[in-house]
Design a protein around this motif. Sequence first.
Motif, PDB file in Angstrom:
ATOM      1  N   HIS A  17       4.176  -0.715  -9.048  1.00  0.00           N
ATOM      2  CA  HIS A  17       4.325  -2.179  -9.091  1.00  0.00           C
ATOM      3  C   HIS A  17       2.974  -2.841  -8.841  1.00  0.00           C
ATOM      4  O   HIS A  17       2.551  -3.732  -9.579  1.00  0.00           O
ATOM      5  CB  HIS A  17       5.309  -2.653  -8.017  1.00  0.00           C
ATOM      6  N   VAL A  18       2.315  -2.418  -7.774  1.00  0.00           N
ATOM      7  CA  VAL A  18       1.032  -3.034  -7.410  1.00  0.00           C
ATOM      8  C   VAL A  18       0.011  -2.804  -8.506  1.00  0.00           C
ATOM      9  O   VAL A  18      -0.703  -3.717  -8.943  1.00  0.00           O
ATOM     10  CB  VAL A  18       0.522  -2.448  -6.068  1.00  0.00           C
ATOM     11  N   CYS A  19      -0.019  -1.582  -9.012  1.00  0.00           N
ATOM     12  CA  CYS A  19      -0.992  -1.213 -10.041  1.00  0.00           C
ATOM     13  C   CYS A  19      -0.806  -2.048 -11.307  1.00  0.00           C
ATOM     14  O   CYS A  19      -1.760  -2.468 -11.950  1.00  0.00           O
ATOM     15  CB  CYS A  19      -0.815   0.277 -10.328  1.00  0.00           C
ATOM     16  N   SER A  26       7.278   7.282 -15.813  1.00  0.00           N
ATOM     17  CA  SER A  26       8.066   7.945 -14.782  1.00  0.00           C
ATOM     18  C   SER A  26       7.140   8.834 -13.971  1.00  0.00           C
ATOM     19  O   SER A  26       6.566   9.791 -14.505  1.00  0.00           O
ATOM     20  CB  SER A  26       9.193   8.767 -15.413  1.00  0.00           C
ATOM     21  N   SER A  27       6.965   8.494 -12.716  1.00  0.00           N
ATOM     22  CA  SER A  27       5.969   9.221 -11.925  1.00  0.00           C
ATOM     23  C   SER A  27       6.567   9.911 -10.711  1.00  0.00           C
ATOM     24  O   SER A  27       7.381   9.323  -9.990  1.00  0.00           O
ATOM     25  CB  SER A  27       4.877   8.256 -11.430  1.00  0.00           C
ATOM     26  N   PRO A  28       6.150  11.126 -10.466  1.00  0.00           N
ATOM     27  CA  PRO A  28       6.492  11.747  -9.183  1.00  0.00           C
ATOM     28  C   PRO A  28       5.755  11.027  -8.063  1.00  0.00           C
ATOM     29  O   PRO A  28       4.782  10.310  -8.309  1.00  0.00           O
ATOM     30  CB  PRO A  28       5.954  13.183  -9.302  1.00  0.00           C
ATOM     31  N   GLU A  29       6.246  11.242  -6.851  1.00  0.00           N
ATOM     32  CA  GLU A  29       5.488  10.775  -5.684  1.00  0.00           C
ATOM     33  C   GLU A  29       4.766  11.975  -5.094  1.00  0.00           C
ATOM     34  O   GLU A  29       5.391  12.988  -4.789  1.00  0.00           O
ATOM     35  CB  GLU A  29       6.436  10.160  -4.648  1.00  0.00           C
ATOM     36  N   TYR A  30       3.476  11.865  -4.989  1.00  0.00           N
ATOM     37  CA  TYR A  30       2.669  12.895  -4.339  1.00  0.00           C
ATOM     38  C   TYR A  30       1.866  12.231  -3.233  1.00  0.00           C
ATOM     39  O   TYR A  30       1.155  11.251  -3.484  1.00  0.00           O
ATOM     40  CB  TYR A  30       1.688  13.551  -5.329  1.00  0.00           C
ATOM     41  N   ALA A  31       1.978  12.790  -2.024  1.00  0.00           N
ATOM     42  CA  ALA A  31       1.222  12.253  -0.884  1.00  0.00           C
ATOM     43  C   ALA A  31       1.353  10.732  -0.817  1.00  0.00           C
ATOM     44  O   ALA A  31       0.374  10.001  -0.657  1.00  0.00           O
ATOM     45  CB  ALA A  31      -0.250  12.684  -0.956  1.00  0.00           C
ATOM     46  N   ARG A  32       2.602  10.270  -0.994  1.00  0.00           N
ATOM     47  CA  ARG A  32       2.950   8.858  -0.841  1.00  0.00           C
ATOM     48  C   ARG A  32       2.317   7.924  -1.875  1.00  0.00           C
ATOM     49  O   ARG A  32       2.123   6.735  -1.620  1.00  0.00           O
ATOM     50  CB  ARG A  32       2.635   8.364   0.567  1.00  0.00           C
ATOM     51  N   GLN A  42      15.165  10.686  -4.822  1.00  0.00           N
ATOM     52  CA  GLN A  42      15.835   9.766  -3.902  1.00  0.00           C
ATOM     53  C   GLN A  42      15.029   9.554  -2.638  1.00  0.00           C
ATOM     54  O   GLN A  42      15.131   8.524  -1.989  1.00  0.00           O
ATOM     55  CB  GLN A  42      17.205  10.321  -3.518  1.00  0.00           C
ATOM     56  N   ARG A  43      14.213  10.554  -2.294  1.00  0.00           N
ATOM     57  CA  ARG A  43      13.510  10.410  -1.018  1.00  0.00           C
ATOM     58  C   ARG A  43      12.142   9.749  -1.168  1.00  0.00           C
ATOM     59  O   ARG A  43      11.534   9.332  -0.178  1.00  0.00           O
ATOM     60  CB  ARG A  43      13.431  11.758  -0.309  1.00  0.00           C
ATOM     61  N   ALA A  44      11.679   9.601  -2.404  1.00  0.00           N
ATOM     62  CA  ALA A  44      10.381   8.954  -2.617  1.00  0.00           C
ATOM     63  C   ALA A  44      10.498   7.473  -2.278  1.00  0.00           C
ATOM     64  O   ALA A  44      11.479   6.827  -2.609  1.00  0.00           O
ATOM     65  CB  ALA A  44       9.943   9.130  -4.057  1.00  0.00           C
ATOM     66  N   SER A  45       9.502   6.944  -1.611  1.00  0.00           N
ATOM     67  CA  SER A  45       9.580   5.534  -1.239  1.00  0.00           C
ATOM     68  C   SER A  45       8.316   4.760  -1.594  1.00  0.00           C
ATOM     69  O   SER A  45       8.281   3.543  -1.451  1.00  0.00           O
ATOM     70  CB  SER A  45       9.860   5.419   0.261  1.00  0.00           C
ATOM     71  N   HIS A  46       7.295   5.442  -2.039  1.00  0.00           N
ATOM     72  CA  HIS A  46       6.015   4.759  -2.267  1.00  0.00           C
ATOM     73  C   HIS A  46       5.587   4.731  -3.733  1.00  0.00           C
ATOM     74  O   HIS A  46       4.812   3.862  -4.132  1.00  0.00           O
ATOM     75  CB  HIS A  46       4.904   5.425  -1.448  1.00  0.00           C
ATOM     76  N   ALA A  47       6.055   5.681  -4.534  1.00  0.00           N
ATOM     77  CA  ALA A  47       5.555   5.796  -5.908  1.00  0.00           C
ATOM     78  C   ALA A  47       5.841   4.532  -6.724  1.00  0.00           C
ATOM     79  O   ALA A  47       4.952   4.006  -7.408  1.00  0.00           O
ATOM     80  CB  ALA A  47       6.166   7.017  -6.595  1.00  0.00           C
ATOM     81  N   LEU A  48       7.070   4.024  -6.625  1.00  0.00           N
ATOM     82  CA  LEU A  48       7.400   2.829  -7.412  1.00  0.00           C
ATOM     83  C   LEU A  48       6.641   1.610  -6.902  1.00  0.00           C
ATOM     84  O   LEU A  48       6.139   0.806  -7.702  1.00  0.00           O
ATOM     85  CB  LEU A  48       8.909   2.577  -7.407  1.00  0.00           C
ATOM     86  N   ASP A  49       6.531   1.484  -5.580  1.00  0.00           N
ATOM     87  CA  ASP A  49       5.755   0.361  -5.020  1.00  0.00           C
ATOM     88  C   ASP A  49       4.320   0.418  -5.515  1.00  0.00           C
ATOM     89  O   ASP A  49       3.726  -0.599  -5.879  1.00  0.00           O
ATOM     90  CB  ASP A  49       5.743   0.429  -3.482  1.00  0.00           C
TER      91      ASP A  49
END
Length: 122
Positions: A116-118, A69-75, A106-113
């Motif tokens: 996924h890539v990683c 479970s990761s926060p999103e920091y700087a996208r 809810q506003r994070a949009s890049h952390a999960l992507d």
Amino acid sequence: MKILAISGSLRKDSYNTALLKAMKALAPEHIEITLFDELGQIPLFNPDIDPNIIALKNRLAEADGLFLSSPEYARGISGVLKNALNWLVSGEEFVDMPVAIFNISQRASHALDSLHVCLEIS
Ligand SMILES: Cc1cc2nc3c(=O)[nH]c(=O)nc-3n(C[C@H](O)[C@H](O)[C@H](O)COP(=O)(O)O)c2cc1C
């Protein structure tokens, strides 16, 4: 079933850590969730260093599955989690390991992507 759970946040009142703690508390009896709480102590990734010194590798080897479970920091995902993954991804412990990924915002949009890539989850 043993699940290793890693929060990508070092923050004391982290929502991502709270999510994993809640999952641990609510898990059925046959699922044992252990939170890894030494993310901040892992050395900065350096391929010149033998990865076997990383205790997290042993913890992963003992697990049947992994929760991240990761926060999103700087996208992107947090630096501490990316550092840990850099140590882990080349190891045998990770091969065919089921991984579930989470992000509480809810506003994070890049952390999960990014996760996924990683992890090359398709
Ligand atoms: C320096 C900094 C950068 C951040 N960058 C983002 C971002 O790019 N996208 C986002 O959705 N949230 C961003 N956030 C908000 C965090 O993801 C949010 O506070 C989250 O709850 C932190 O995770 P934690 O509660 O598990 O510690 C940022 C917060 C900080 C302090």
